[in-house]
Structures are given as structure tokens and as C-alpha cells.
Design an enzyme around this catalytic site. Sequence first.
Site, short mmCIF file in Angstrom:
data_model
loop_
_atom_site.label_atom_id
_atom_site.label_comp_id
_atom_site.label_asym_id
_atom_site.label_seq_id
_atom_site.Cartn_x
_atom_site.Cartn_y
_atom_site.Cartn_z
N LYS A 199 54.22 74.52 129.39
CA LYS A 199 54.37 73.09 129.67
C LYS A 199 55.42 72.76 130.72
O LYS A 199 56.49 73.36 130.75
CB LYS A 199 54.77 72.37 128.39
N GLY A 380 67.49 80.72 125.64
CA GLY A 380 68.04 79.39 125.92
C GLY A 380 69.12 79.39 126.99
O GLY A 380 69.14 78.53 127.86
#
Length: 399
Positions: A199, A380
Site C-alpha cells: 500500500k 520500523g
Amino acid sequence: MAAFRTLDDLGDVQGKVALVRVDLNLPVKDGRATDLTRAQAVAPTILELADAGAKVLLLAHFGRPKGERHSQMSLSIIQGDLERVLGREVMFIPEVSGPVTQQAIGILRPGDIGILENTRFWPGEEKNDPEFARAIAAHGDFYVNDAFSASHRAHASTEGLAHLLPAYAGRAMEKELKALDAALGTPVQPVAAVVGGAKVSTKLGVLEHLVGKVQHLIIGGGMANTFLAARGVDVGKSLCEHELTGAVEQILDAAERAGCTVHLPYDVVVAKEFAANPPSLRTCNVHEVAADEMILDIGPRATEALADVLKTCRTLVWNGPLGAFETPPFDEATVALAKTAAALTKEGSLTSVAGGGDTVAALNHAGVAGDFTYVSTAGGAFLEWMEGKELPGVAALQK
Ligand code: ADP
Ligand code: MG
């Protein structure tokens, strides 16, 4: 690159107590670690300090205990695995500060290694509570951070301690910072970035940062569909965030102003159902996707063109697979382009740095992770770095 204090800046550490933040958040099944990569990554720092005569006290988090003791998240679980990786005995210390910790330090001899309990058992860790950090710092003579993957969080053990003791980057941290600097800090031009994955929404910050940094932005994966839709292409049933076409147009405009070429696929691999080798599988031009088809990989001609782009570049940074690589044959473009990047790296014409959970899996699947210049397993923290953010645990180590 900003200058960092490293272990090379340490003077004599004989008999001194080193507080060393490491990433030992190993995946565990039935009480045993199933993957020792993270422990192996920090072993050089631990052994170097121990061999120099320091008393090495390891600090790490393990799971998400949210400020409470949970026996199934005790770092005692991985003590044995760590001993096997290091080839040394490791003393488990069930506290991070206070009399129990002080007594353990008294028992340890120079060159010995201890591991303190899971820092996240205490609420002060994630709150970066100065009192909690001071209580830990009281036991140490200096602090080493070897956990890049945890350094995007300003926690007591990743950031707070660095301000209370002389602070140094460990060897794994140093290697990671050098590799990332070579990829986006002060890279050899021209630079290509591959951004793929599912995405656009999870990578907007990355895309916005990269258009001002690289000459070639290669878009693949599900997010390429949103780019194609923004350019007026009908992507049929494909994964596509239609609500983000405005944001994508802004990225395309910013790229044009910055002189960054955005590469979108012109052929694609489509199917009517998402399954391995489905009967409806076909390759077509992006303008020929039917209403009931979905794009699951970029096509062979686009892949070849991208290989030619990489051949003109000296640096590559890669995050996100080009297709739904877990399901054959939608792994083909990712595998082919990864092999090209690996070959160029081996020849010495390309510096290649990749990161991201699924990206690491895809490069392993292609069998080329070892041939890249550097593969970050930081997740992350790697993405935040790709967004151009300053990581608090890293910033605290600057000279
Ligand atoms: P990373 O973890 O490396 O940052 P992401 O999590 O962003 O990567 O994306 C990886 C996922 O994107 C994979 O599970 C892959 O199947 C999916 N993906 C890639 N291309 C497509 C596509 N065309 N349609 C649907 N999913 C896709
Ligand atoms: Mg992922």
C-alpha cells in the site's frame, strides 16, 4: 554522516561496567529461539567488550509486557541460546537496577557477561522516565547502543541512558549507520530507489522523502496500482487506494520538480483469482487490464527495463517487493530484479541496501540477500530512516 562515538573511542575498559543495549527480541517457540540472527548480530560487540576486560551487562526488551512482569517474556528464556551463540557463560540477573543488580555486578569478574531482565517489565522504560534511567545508569561506567532496530523509540534503554553516561555505538549499530549513509546520506550518484509492497498509505512518508533524494524512483507492488490509477489507468479489481490518487499526484509533481524519474510498469501480470498459478493468468499492457482482473506482479518487459535502469546507477535502496511474491508466479519480477541488483553489486558497480520485513523475506526467497551490500532487518526503524526522520536513539550517540 554525523560523527558517532564508536568502540574505537573507548579508552581502557578493564574492570569497568558496560551497559549494552542489544536487540534480543528473538522469535521463540516452545521455550527455544527459532532464529538466532539478532543474537548473532550483536555478538561481536559483546565479545569485543568482554575480551577488553569490561563487565558486560546486556539490556534488552522481549515482547510487549507493557510495564509488568510476565514470566513467559522473561529474558531468562533466551539465556541458553545466547550462551550458545557467544560460546560463553551468561549470568541472568532478574532486575535492571537496585541491590540485586549491584550484588550480581560484584560477583561478575572482568570479562564476564550478564543479561538484565526485560526492560519493558518496568513502565519507566517506554515512558523514558529519567528516574528509571538514572537507576540503571548508576550501575554502569559507560553505555553502548547496538540496537538500531529499537532506536526509533525514545525509551530509557535506547535514548535516556545515552544522556547519562558516556555513550557509544556498538559494532552492529556502526555497520548499519555506515550502510544507510552510503545508501541515502552521502551516496554515489546516480541513485535508484525501489519502493514496492502492498500500500501507498504505509509508505507516503518514504515516497515524499525519496523524490528529493534519488534520480530514479521505481514503483512496484500493489502501490504501483494506485500510481497507475492516478495516471488514469483502469486497474480493474487490483488492490488500489483510490482515495490516495491526490497524494500520489502530489508525489509525481514533486518528483518532476526535483528531476526524479518515476518508473511505473507498462506491462503487468494479471489474474482473475489470487491463487498459485491460476488458470486465468496472463501478461498484458497496463491499459488492457479487464474489469474482473487484478494486477499481481509487474511484467517481464517492465522488469527488463528496470534492470537497464539499475545498470546506469551506482547506488540502490530497496524497500518492498514488486509483486505478491509469496504466491507463484507473482514472485518473478522481484526475483529477477533482485538477481540483477545482486549481480551488479558483485561486479562492484552498485552499492545495494535493502530493508523491510517482507523485503528481507523476498530477497531470501530469491537467494540473493547475502549478495547485497547490506540488508537491514530493522523493520520500523529502517522505514523511519527511509522517511528521513532522525532516530532518537541514534541522535543521542552523535559526537
Ligand atoms: P515490507 O515489509 O518489505 O516493508 P510491505 O509490507 O509494504 O513490504 O509489502 C509486502 C506485501 O505486499 C507482500 O505481502 C506482497 O504480497 C504484497 N504485494 C506486493 N504486490 C502486490 C500486488 N500487486 N497486489 C497485492 N499485494 C501485493
Ligand atoms: Mg511488511
